[in-house]
Design an enzyme around this catalytic site. Sequence first.
Site, PDB file in Angstrom:
ATOM      1  N   GLU A  31       0.846  -1.195   0.000  1.00 24.13           N
ATOM      2  CA  GLU A  31       0.000   0.000   0.000  1.00 24.13           C
ATOM      3  C   GLU A  31       0.878   1.240   0.000  1.00 24.13           C
ATOM      4  O   GLU A  31       1.810   1.342   0.796  1.00 24.13           O
ATOM      5  CB  GLU A  31      -0.905  -0.008   1.227  1.00 24.13           C
ATOM      6  CG  GLU A  31      -1.645   1.282   1.521  1.00 24.13           C
ATOM      7  CD  GLU A  31      -2.514   1.763   0.366  1.00 24.13           C
ATOM      8  OE1 GLU A  31      -2.423   2.955   0.010  1.00 24.13           O
ATOM      9  OE2 GLU A  31      -3.281   0.948  -0.183  1.00 24.13           O
ATOM     10  N   SER A  45     -20.302   6.751  -0.067  1.00 22.51           N
ATOM     11  CA  SER A  45     -21.637   6.918   0.507  1.00 22.51           C
ATOM     12  C   SER A  45     -21.940   5.958   1.648  1.00 22.51           C
ATOM     13  O   SER A  45     -22.980   6.085   2.297  1.00 22.51           O
ATOM     14  CB  SER A  45     -22.702   6.746  -0.590  1.00 22.51           C
ATOM     15  OG  SER A  45     -22.465   7.619  -1.668  1.00 22.51           O
ATOM     16  N   HIS A  49     -25.586  -1.504  -1.540  1.00 28.93           N
ATOM     17  CA  HIS A  49     -26.608  -1.421  -2.579  1.00 28.93           C
ATOM     18  C   HIS A  49     -27.327  -2.753  -2.745  1.00 28.93           C
ATOM     19  O   HIS A  49     -26.722  -3.827  -2.681  1.00 28.93           O
ATOM     20  CB  HIS A  49     -25.975  -1.016  -3.911  1.00 28.93           C
ATOM     21  CG  HIS A  49     -25.461   0.389  -3.924  1.00 28.93           C
ATOM     22  ND1 HIS A  49     -26.293   1.477  -4.121  1.00 28.93           N
ATOM     23  CD2 HIS A  49     -24.211   0.894  -3.757  1.00 28.93           C
ATOM     24  CE1 HIS A  49     -25.568   2.597  -4.084  1.00 28.93           C
ATOM     25  NE2 HIS A  49     -24.306   2.257  -3.861  1.00 28.93           N
ATOM     26  N   VAL A 172       4.336   1.342  -5.831  1.00 27.25           N
ATOM     27  CA  VAL A 172       4.775   0.512  -6.953  1.00 27.25           C
ATOM     28  C   VAL A 172       5.190   1.408  -8.118  1.00 27.25           C
ATOM     29  O   VAL A 172       4.462   2.340  -8.499  1.00 27.25           O
ATOM     30  CB  VAL A 172       3.658  -0.458  -7.386  1.00 27.25           C
ATOM     31  CG1 VAL A 172       4.050  -1.194  -8.659  1.00 27.25           C
ATOM     32  CG2 VAL A 172       3.359  -1.451  -6.271  1.00 27.25           C
ATOM     33  N   ARG A 311     -14.167   8.067  -7.429  1.00 29.94           N
ATOM     34  CA  ARG A 311     -14.577   6.767  -7.944  1.00 29.94           C
ATOM     35  C   ARG A 311     -13.724   6.424  -9.158  1.00 29.94           C
ATOM     36  O   ARG A 311     -13.430   7.288  -9.982  1.00 29.94           O
ATOM     37  CB  ARG A 311     -16.057   6.800  -8.339  1.00 29.94           C
ATOM     38  CG  ARG A 311     -17.001   6.766  -7.171  1.00 29.94           C
ATOM     39  CD  ARG A 311     -18.388   7.262  -7.565  1.00 29.94           C
ATOM     40  NE  ARG A 311     -18.464   8.712  -7.499  1.00 29.94           N
ATOM     41  CZ  ARG A 311     -19.540   9.423  -7.835  1.00 29.94           C
ATOM     42  NH1 ARG A 311     -20.613   8.814  -8.259  1.00 29.94           N
ATOM     43  NH2 ARG A 311     -19.540  10.724  -7.737  1.00 29.94           N
ATOM     44  N   ILE A 336     -13.308  -0.559 -10.083  1.00 27.91           N
ATOM     45  CA  ILE A 336     -14.211  -0.903  -8.978  1.00 27.91           C
ATOM     46  C   ILE A 336     -14.798   0.378  -8.394  1.00 27.91           C
ATOM     47  O   ILE A 336     -14.329   0.901  -7.380  1.00 27.91           O
ATOM     48  CB  ILE A 336     -13.492  -1.746  -7.902  1.00 27.91           C
ATOM     49  CG1 ILE A 336     -12.727  -2.900  -8.553  1.00 27.91           C
ATOM     50  CG2 ILE A 336     -14.510  -2.270  -6.895  1.00 27.91           C
ATOM     51  CD1 ILE A 336     -13.579  -3.888  -9.325  1.00 27.91           C
ATOM     52  N   CYS A 402     -17.218  15.064  21.621  1.00 25.31           N
ATOM     53  CA  CYS A 402     -18.340  14.982  20.677  1.00 25.31           C
ATOM     54  C   CYS A 402     -18.818  13.549  20.499  1.00 25.31           C
ATOM     55  O   CYS A 402     -20.010  13.279  20.481  1.00 25.31           O
ATOM     56  CB  CYS A 402     -17.930  15.550  19.326  1.00 25.31           C
ATOM     57  SG  CYS A 402     -17.467  17.299  19.347  1.00 25.31           S
TER      58      CYS A 402
END
Length: 485
Positions: A31, A45, A49, A172, A311, A336, A402
């Site tokens: 990563e 979001s 789905h 990478v 996205r 994806i 909070c």
Amino acid sequence: MYDVIIIGAGVTGCAVARYLSRYQGKMLVLERAEDVCCGTSKANSAIIHAGFDAAHGSLMAEMNVRGNRMVPQLARDLDFPFQMNGSLVVCMSEEDMPRLRALYENGVKNGVERLEIVDSKRLHEMEPNVSKNAVAALWAPTGGIVCPFNMTIALAENAYANGVEFRFNTKVTGFTRGSGCWTIHTDGGDFQTRYVVNAAGVYADVLHNMVSEERKLHITPRRGDYCLLDKQTGGFVSHTVFQLPGKLGKGVLVSPTVHGNIIVGPTAIDIEDRDGTNTTAAGLDDLIAKAGISVDNLPIRQTITSFAGLRAHEDHHEFVIGEVGDAPGFIDCAGIESPGLTSAPAIGETVAELLREKMGLAEKENFIATRKGLLDPKTLSREEYQALIRENPAYGQIICRCEQVTEGEIIDAIRRPLGARSLDGVKRRTRAGMGRCQAGFCSPRVMEILARELGVSQAEITKCGGASRLIVGVNKDSIGEVREG
């Protein structure tokens, strides 16, 4: 030499790692960021789905419906927040009813269960704040909401518990194909592996195009702006309220979150910058205007933060999953985008099965199928909480007012496998800093705890890795040096 190296520690890469960890082998996740869930997976979001929107017969539709059915059990196994609250696609005019019926029919063909079209009367009984102009809605009871941070972290921690290695801050830069293996070149050295899984999000086409000449991919970063509303607005809607989809996606939604807020978004703005997650005034104005179409009296003034995510929009609006034809041993998980979060478990299982067959991997006898998340004192009874504080006083120290996050939770988040190393890492795991003041109060205390637990100076603590240090100098020492001089 690794058997499999997965590039990308977002929800897709971590899902592949988790399902692949069922089998014997030497696996690694690379990563480029400082933690899991630092790209698309951290800004979306947070919707599971139902699967009525993706084109029938597409890989996207197949993975969506399978993933939707997998998430409830996965949430129980890996202990992350999930609610099947259901979704409503609101139709605003009689002229658009054929499109709503077409969406219903597409969902039925995709295998979505219990779909129905509800009339205006029932719609407003279900959601009183839906626009009075709405004439009907598609009701999908299997739609849900999830915490994308905890889902991704849970998959990663479970993979790690089953022997998958993780290496962060490793970008990478290229590939070399050798005799039966790949060499992955990175800014942290070279790694050899029999198989590569490309789950690099908005960069997946860049990596694919490094190794393939037969078929080039093109991914457009599609920015989505969001507003997150205060928990005081939490009862505004109880279902996820969509608008009828257009050519750029499912439109702006208004939805509860699993943590009690209301989320509004996203916009859909194609950009060139693959790291361009800055919000814009124009984007937020557009978002607010569109959200007001499907609901009345949206309490947008109670926004506590705005943010944007990207996205990975592939030109054909389809998931690209499988071995690259002219690059044996290189497996794509590209393009994806939504419904990628929902589809991640199905994608992970599919890719793991593909690799099992290709390599003849044997199942582990001691696979650990479950994982326990952070202890949340707010879920305890008063007696249980008092007993916990007696055992560990850190759980009696409130750090984030909070969200009522304790020092004990923050320490746990840092000490866990693949634990937090930054303010954002703590925030994603505990919600410290996600409340109304947006870390204005708790940041200094979280920095102190991070520095103490990691054994470093507070000057080394970052917001989100890299050069995002919060302390750039120490005024007191500087003043003292001047006086002594």
